[in-house]
Motif scaffolding. Sequence first.
Motif, short mmCIF file in Angstrom:
data_model
loop_
_atom_site.label_atom_id
_atom_site.label_comp_id
_atom_site.label_asym_id
_atom_site.label_seq_id
_atom_site.Cartn_x
_atom_site.Cartn_y
_atom_site.Cartn_z
N UNK A 1 69.87 -12.64 -10.51
CA UNK A 1 68.94 -11.53 -10.69
C UNK A 1 69.76 -10.26 -10.90
N UNK A 2 69.55 -9.53 -11.99
CA UNK A 2 70.35 -8.33 -12.24
C UNK A 2 70.08 -7.24 -11.22
N UNK A 3 71.04 -6.38 -10.95
CA UNK A 3 70.84 -5.28 -9.99
C UNK A 3 69.67 -4.39 -10.42
N UNK A 4 68.86 -4.01 -9.48
CA UNK A 4 67.68 -3.18 -9.76
C UNK A 4 67.89 -1.72 -9.41
N UNK A 5 68.91 -1.44 -8.60
CA UNK A 5 69.15 -0.06 -8.18
C UNK A 5 70.65 0.25 -8.25
N UNK A 6 70.93 1.53 -8.34
CA UNK A 6 72.30 2.05 -8.27
C UNK A 6 72.24 3.29 -7.39
N UNK A 7 72.64 3.12 -6.12
CA UNK A 7 72.43 4.20 -5.17
C UNK A 7 70.94 4.44 -5.02
N UNK A 8 70.51 5.67 -5.25
CA UNK A 8 69.08 6.00 -5.16
C UNK A 8 68.37 5.88 -6.50
N UNK A 9 69.09 5.45 -7.53
CA UNK A 9 68.53 5.37 -8.88
C UNK A 9 67.93 3.99 -9.14
N UNK A 10 66.80 3.97 -9.81
CA UNK A 10 66.18 2.72 -10.27
C UNK A 10 66.76 2.38 -11.62
N UNK A 11 67.29 1.17 -11.77
CA UNK A 11 67.88 0.73 -13.03
C UNK A 11 66.81 0.02 -13.86
N UNK A 12 66.51 0.58 -15.03
CA UNK A 12 65.50 0.01 -15.90
C UNK A 12 66.14 -0.66 -17.11
N UNK A 13 67.11 0.01 -17.71
CA UNK A 13 67.76 -0.53 -18.90
C UNK A 13 68.63 -1.74 -18.55
N UNK A 14 68.50 -2.79 -19.35
CA UNK A 14 69.30 -4.00 -19.13
C UNK A 14 70.80 -3.70 -19.21
N UNK A 15 71.19 -2.81 -20.12
CA UNK A 15 72.60 -2.47 -20.27
C UNK A 15 73.15 -1.82 -19.00
N UNK A 16 72.34 -0.99 -18.35
CA UNK A 16 72.77 -0.33 -17.12
C UNK A 16 72.84 -1.32 -15.97
N UNK A 17 71.91 -2.26 -15.93
CA UNK A 17 71.97 -3.32 -14.93
C UNK A 17 73.25 -4.14 -15.11
N UNK A 18 73.58 -4.43 -16.37
CA UNK A 18 74.77 -5.22 -16.66
C UNK A 18 76.05 -4.49 -16.28
N UNK A 19 76.05 -3.15 -16.42
CA UNK A 19 77.23 -2.38 -16.03
C UNK A 19 77.55 -2.60 -14.56
N UNK A 20 76.52 -2.58 -13.73
CA UNK A 20 76.71 -2.77 -12.29
C UNK A 20 77.05 -4.23 -11.99
N UNK A 21 76.31 -5.13 -12.61
CA UNK A 21 76.49 -6.57 -12.35
C UNK A 21 77.90 -7.04 -12.66
N UNK A 22 78.44 -6.64 -13.82
CA UNK A 22 79.77 -7.14 -14.21
C UNK A 22 80.84 -6.67 -13.24
N UNK A 23 80.72 -5.42 -12.78
CA UNK A 23 81.70 -4.92 -11.82
C UNK A 23 81.58 -5.67 -10.50
N UNK A 24 80.36 -5.88 -10.02
CA UNK A 24 80.14 -6.59 -8.76
C UNK A 24 80.72 -8.00 -8.81
N UNK A 25 80.44 -8.72 -9.88
CA UNK A 25 80.85 -10.13 -9.97
C UNK A 25 82.37 -10.25 -10.13
N UNK A 26 82.98 -9.35 -10.86
CA UNK A 26 84.43 -9.41 -11.02
C UNK A 26 85.14 -9.05 -9.72
N UNK A 27 84.59 -8.11 -8.98
CA UNK A 27 85.16 -7.77 -7.67
C UNK A 27 85.06 -8.98 -6.75
N UNK A 28 83.95 -9.68 -6.82
CA UNK A 28 83.72 -10.82 -5.94
C UNK A 28 84.54 -12.05 -6.33
N UNK A 29 84.56 -12.37 -7.62
CA UNK A 29 85.15 -13.63 -8.06
C UNK A 29 86.45 -13.47 -8.86
N UNK A 30 86.64 -12.33 -9.49
CA UNK A 30 87.75 -12.20 -10.43
C UNK A 30 87.45 -12.97 -11.70
#
Length: 202
Positions: free
Chosen positions: A7-36
């Motif tokens: 499930x793509x990230x829905x928030x960034x801090x207090x911001x609601x993420x609506x655009x898929x591209x913005x959700x992907x920006x957060x998701x890719x960083x999270x997953x690479x930090x977690x898994x490499x």
Amino acid sequence: LELNLDIPPQTLGSHRLVEAAHQADVWRAQKLIEHGGFYFDWDMLLLRPPTDLHPFACVMGVEGLVAGYQEVLGVSAIGAQPGSAFLQCWLNGMASVYNPREYVTHSTVLAREIALAFPASVRVLPSNSFYFPGWQTESMAWLFGPSERVPPEELETALEGAWGIHLFESHANFKHYADGLTLDALRQLPCNLTTIIESLLD
């Protein structure tokens, strides 16, 4: 191949993420930090395995500098070891600069600023690593235009040092050439892109 749905990230801090591209920006960083490993946009045409990039804690490529635009780090190709300090710093800083009306403020722009501030945390590759020929109209013409086709040896020189080509770097410019384009039509199109992927078209 193990396919993991997420499930793509829905928030960034207090911001609601609506655009898929913005959700992907957060998701890719999270997953690479977690898994490499490596993250590539689905429209990244890999030209060779990124094996040589494994040793780096984090590696990204700069996008080509275009007049009227500031230099940025491309986020369509990222390699990282788990727990990358660069990616953690980038992720932590996104919320403070996020602007839903600005496509790249929290992504490519912020990534470049962090790379300049902490150069030891990321290996920055030149623009030809993943972002040649670029996103401008003439760049798409170089890929698709029959009149721009170059001899194989010249093409090999142009792509020297390239791991991939970000095909949809400009959706509008790409669509001008690719809208309605099929594999059969591409096989018959004498252009540089056809030469690059001809082994895949057989």
